[in-house]
Design a protein around this motif. Structure first.
Motif, short mmCIF file in Angstrom:
data_model
loop_
_atom_site.label_atom_id
_atom_site.label_comp_id
_atom_site.label_asym_id
_atom_site.label_seq_id
_atom_site.Cartn_x
_atom_site.Cartn_y
_atom_site.Cartn_z
N LEU A 15 142.99 23.09 -2.73
CA LEU A 15 142.58 22.52 -4.03
C LEU A 15 141.09 22.73 -4.25
CD1 LEU A 15 144.46 19.08 -3.99
CD2 LEU A 15 145.06 21.18 -5.26
N TYR A 16 140.72 22.92 -5.50
CA TYR A 16 139.31 23.18 -5.83
C TYR A 16 138.40 22.12 -5.21
CZ TYR A 16 135.04 23.72 -8.57
OH TYR A 16 133.74 23.88 -8.96
N SER A 17 138.74 20.84 -5.43
CA SER A 17 137.85 19.76 -4.98
C SER A 17 137.69 19.78 -3.47
CB SER A 17 138.41 18.40 -5.41
OG SER A 17 138.54 18.34 -6.80
N THR A 18 138.79 19.98 -2.77
CA THR A 18 138.75 19.98 -1.31
C THR A 18 137.88 21.14 -0.81
OG1 THR A 18 141.03 19.22 -1.44
CG2 THR A 18 140.22 19.81 0.73
N LYS A 19 138.11 22.31 -1.39
CA LYS A 19 137.35 23.49 -0.96
C LYS A 19 135.86 23.31 -1.23
CE LYS A 19 139.50 26.77 -3.18
NZ LYS A 19 140.18 27.97 -3.69
N ARG A 20 135.54 22.76 -2.39
CA ARG A 20 134.14 22.58 -2.76
C ARG A 20 133.45 21.57 -1.84
NH1 ARG A 20 130.57 23.88 -3.75
NH2 ARG A 20 129.68 22.54 -5.35
N LEU A 21 134.18 20.51 -1.49
CA LEU A 21 133.58 19.52 -0.60
C LEU A 21 133.28 20.14 0.77
CD1 LEU A 21 135.69 16.42 -1.64
CD2 LEU A 21 133.18 16.56 -1.73
N LYS A 22 134.23 20.94 1.25
CA LYS A 22 134.04 21.59 2.55
C LYS A 22 132.81 22.50 2.49
CE LYS A 22 136.78 23.81 6.17
NZ LYS A 22 136.07 24.99 6.61
N GLU A 23 132.75 23.30 1.42
CA GLU A 23 131.61 24.21 1.22
C GLU A 23 130.29 23.44 1.22
OE1 GLU A 23 133.60 27.19 -1.91
OE2 GLU A 23 131.68 26.35 -2.56
N ALA A 24 130.29 22.32 0.47
CA ALA A 24 129.04 21.56 0.31
C ALA A 24 128.61 20.94 1.63
CB ALA A 24 129.21 20.48 -0.75
N VAL A 25 129.58 20.47 2.41
CA VAL A 25 129.27 19.88 3.72
C VAL A 25 128.62 20.96 4.59
CG1 VAL A 25 130.30 19.02 5.86
CG2 VAL A 25 131.06 18.09 3.65
N GLU A 26 129.25 22.15 4.59
CA GLU A 26 128.75 23.23 5.43
C GLU A 26 127.40 23.76 4.92
OE1 GLU A 26 132.25 25.65 5.37
OE2 GLU A 26 133.20 24.48 6.99
N ALA A 27 127.26 23.80 3.59
CA ALA A 27 126.00 24.31 3.02
C ALA A 27 124.83 23.44 3.43
CB ALA A 27 126.10 24.36 1.50
N ARG A 28 125.09 22.17 3.73
CA ARG A 28 124.00 21.29 4.14
C ARG A 28 123.90 21.16 5.67
NH1 ARG A 28 121.44 18.96 0.09
NH2 ARG A 28 120.56 17.36 1.43
N GLY A 29 124.57 22.09 6.33
CA GLY A 29 124.39 22.19 7.79
C GLY A 29 125.27 21.27 8.62
N HIS A 30 126.30 20.71 8.00
CA HIS A 30 127.19 19.83 8.75
C HIS A 30 128.53 20.51 9.01
CE1 HIS A 30 124.19 16.91 7.72
NE2 HIS A 30 124.43 17.06 6.43
N LYS A 31 129.40 19.79 9.72
CA LYS A 31 130.70 20.35 10.05
C LYS A 31 131.78 19.62 9.25
CE LYS A 31 133.37 21.81 14.07
NZ LYS A 31 134.68 21.26 13.76
N ALA A 32 132.65 20.38 8.60
CA ALA A 32 133.71 19.76 7.80
C ALA A 32 135.07 20.10 8.36
CB ALA A 32 133.62 20.26 6.37
N THR A 33 135.95 19.11 8.42
CA THR A 33 137.33 19.36 8.81
C THR A 33 138.23 18.73 7.76
OG1 THR A 33 136.57 18.97 11.06
CG2 THR A 33 138.94 19.25 10.76
#
Ligand SMILES: Nc1ncnc2c1ncn2[C@@H]1O[C@H](COP(=O)(O)OP(=O)(O)O)[C@@H](O)[C@H]1O
Ligand SMILES: [Mg+2]
Length: 399
Positions: A15-33
């Motif tokens: 889903l768009y929202s899920t993908k974007r959240l993952k991207e944003a978490v990673e873009a700020r240097g964190h780990k997303a699962t």
């Protein structure tokens, strides 16, 4: 800061929202699962609440972003609550998610405060139906299923008779329905304000397609960027705060007397709002998590409430209040065991105001103090005076 481990609870990794959240978490240097809420097992044990995922032990997380779909509210909220018990920071709490899913509950909670809401009636007894329709201004009225979403289960009834028939039909199918005043002046348009923490990070207007009155994007509505005026912004933030949501999509109709809150969503979609505004809303959510974790990962509100007899409340200084025109130091608040933590004045925020600061009519005061004393500043609920009806005596009186 140290990289964070963030769990995104979602059933739809694509889903768009899920993908974007993952991207944003990673873009700020964190780990997303991305974790599917339905794959958790909850182990409720005294002193050691635990969770498993897919039958295995779950590793440690610093924060949880719940994206709980309406069809799994119960299980999803239970998983979020379990994370809360384990001391993991959850962007929205389980209780807040559950409450926001119930349109009646949300309206009830909002109605105590000075925010515009769509007048709503809830009745069960057939004999109350017509009266409720009339109390909502008479047809056209809006009829809503208690837990509908995406515009499904929202009906505009053109006449009292039709409204009555729809309500009766739905009731006989064991559906709980709300009757709501139709805000006709909003003409199929509404405002979605996206709240993160205590600010609106983006807003859009949705316009219904053709003659449709529902502006949901799922009903063909289109979106446009909108510059919110201060009243709409304040209302959105207040609505989120009342329902204790840190991430919320607040839907407001543009009523003739200002914003009319219709709904507060706890897992608002990102696609529409990011598309319309071009703002990195997902990034704002991640920034909010960073802030909360840096500041000790605690809901201060809840901690303060733990002291018996003390509360944090927010109230407006009414025009006729004795506080108007007084400096805080001479207002008598401190003597009554009340401290002002913050003043919201128009669009301005005044944290930790000094004793010399003068209070003004319309100030919104965030206070901590003695409950008994605070009570006297809270708005008294006005009871509607009902006209006495001349009731013809019938044999079957109420029991
Ligand atoms: N009382 C009302 N007056 C005018 N329009 C309304 C009213 N209630 C809902 N609508 C329209 O119908 C849409 C869907 O209603 P809403 O309560 O948000 O249900 P859902 O959860 O299905 O989105 C709203 O976005 C709005 O455009
Ligand atoms: Mg809606």
């Amino acid at each position: 800061m140290e990289p964070l481990k963030i769990a995104i609870l979602s059933r739809g990794p694509r889903l768009y929202s899920t993908k974007r959240l993952k991207e944003a978490v990673e873009a700020r240097g964190h780990k997303a699962t991305i974790l599917n809420p339905l794959k958790f097992g909850m182990y409720v044990e005294s002193g050691s609440p635990d969770l498993t995922y897919n039958g295995k032990n779950l590793s440690d997380y610093d924060a949880v972003i719940p994206r709980i779909g309406t069809s799994i509210t119960f299980y999803g909220a239970a998983v979020v609550r379990q994370f809360e018990q384990m001391g993991v920071f959850c962007v929205n709490t389980a209780d807040a998610i559950t409450a926001s899913r119930d349109k009646l509950y949300s309206m009830q909670a909002l109605s105590r405060h000075k925010v515009g809401i769509a007048s709503t009636a809830f009745v069960k007894n057939q004999k109350d139906t017509l009266r409720a329709i009339q109390a909502m201004g008479g047809a056209p009225v809006v009829i809503k299923l208690l837990s509908g979403t995406q515009g499904i289960g929202v009906i505009l009834a053109e006449t009292d008779k039709v409204a009555e028939a729809i309500i009766e039909t739905l009731s006989s199918a064991q559906q709980n329905v709300l009757i709501q005043k139709f805000v006709s002046e909003s003409k199929g348009r509404d405002i979605r304000a996206f709240v993160v923490g205590d600010k609106v990070v983006g807003a859009m207007r949705r316009v219904a397609a053709g003659t449709e009155f529902r502006s949901n994007v799922h009903r063909g509505g289109s979106t446009e960027i909108v510059e919110l005026d201060e009243e709409y912004e304040r209302t959105a933030v207040q609505a989120a705060q009342i329902l204790n949501l840190k991430v919320a999509g607040v839907d407001m109709l543009e009523g003739k007397d200002g914003p009319v809150i219709m709904e507060v969503n706890s897992s608002p979609g990102l696609e529409g709002i990011e598309g319309a505004t071009g703002i990195d809303i997902a990034g704002e959510i991640v920034k909010y998590i960073e802030q909360q974790i840096q500041f000790g990962n605690s809901d201060i509100h809840q901690r303060l409430r733990l002291t018996k007899g003390y509360s944090v409340v927010e109230f407006t200084v009414e025009a006729n209040s004795e506080l108007v025109g007084k400096a805080i130091s001479t207002s008598g608040l401190r003597e009554r065991d009340i401290v002002i933590l913050r003043i919201r004045r128009g669009g301005e925020q005044i944290p930790n105001p000094k004793g010399s600061r003068e209070l003004m009519s319309g100030d919104l005061l965030l206070c901590y103090g003695n409950q008994g004393a605070l009570k006297s500043y809270l708005p008294t609920l006005v009871r509607k005076k009902r006209k006495k009806k001349v009731v013809k005596k019938t044999s079957s009186s109420e029991k």
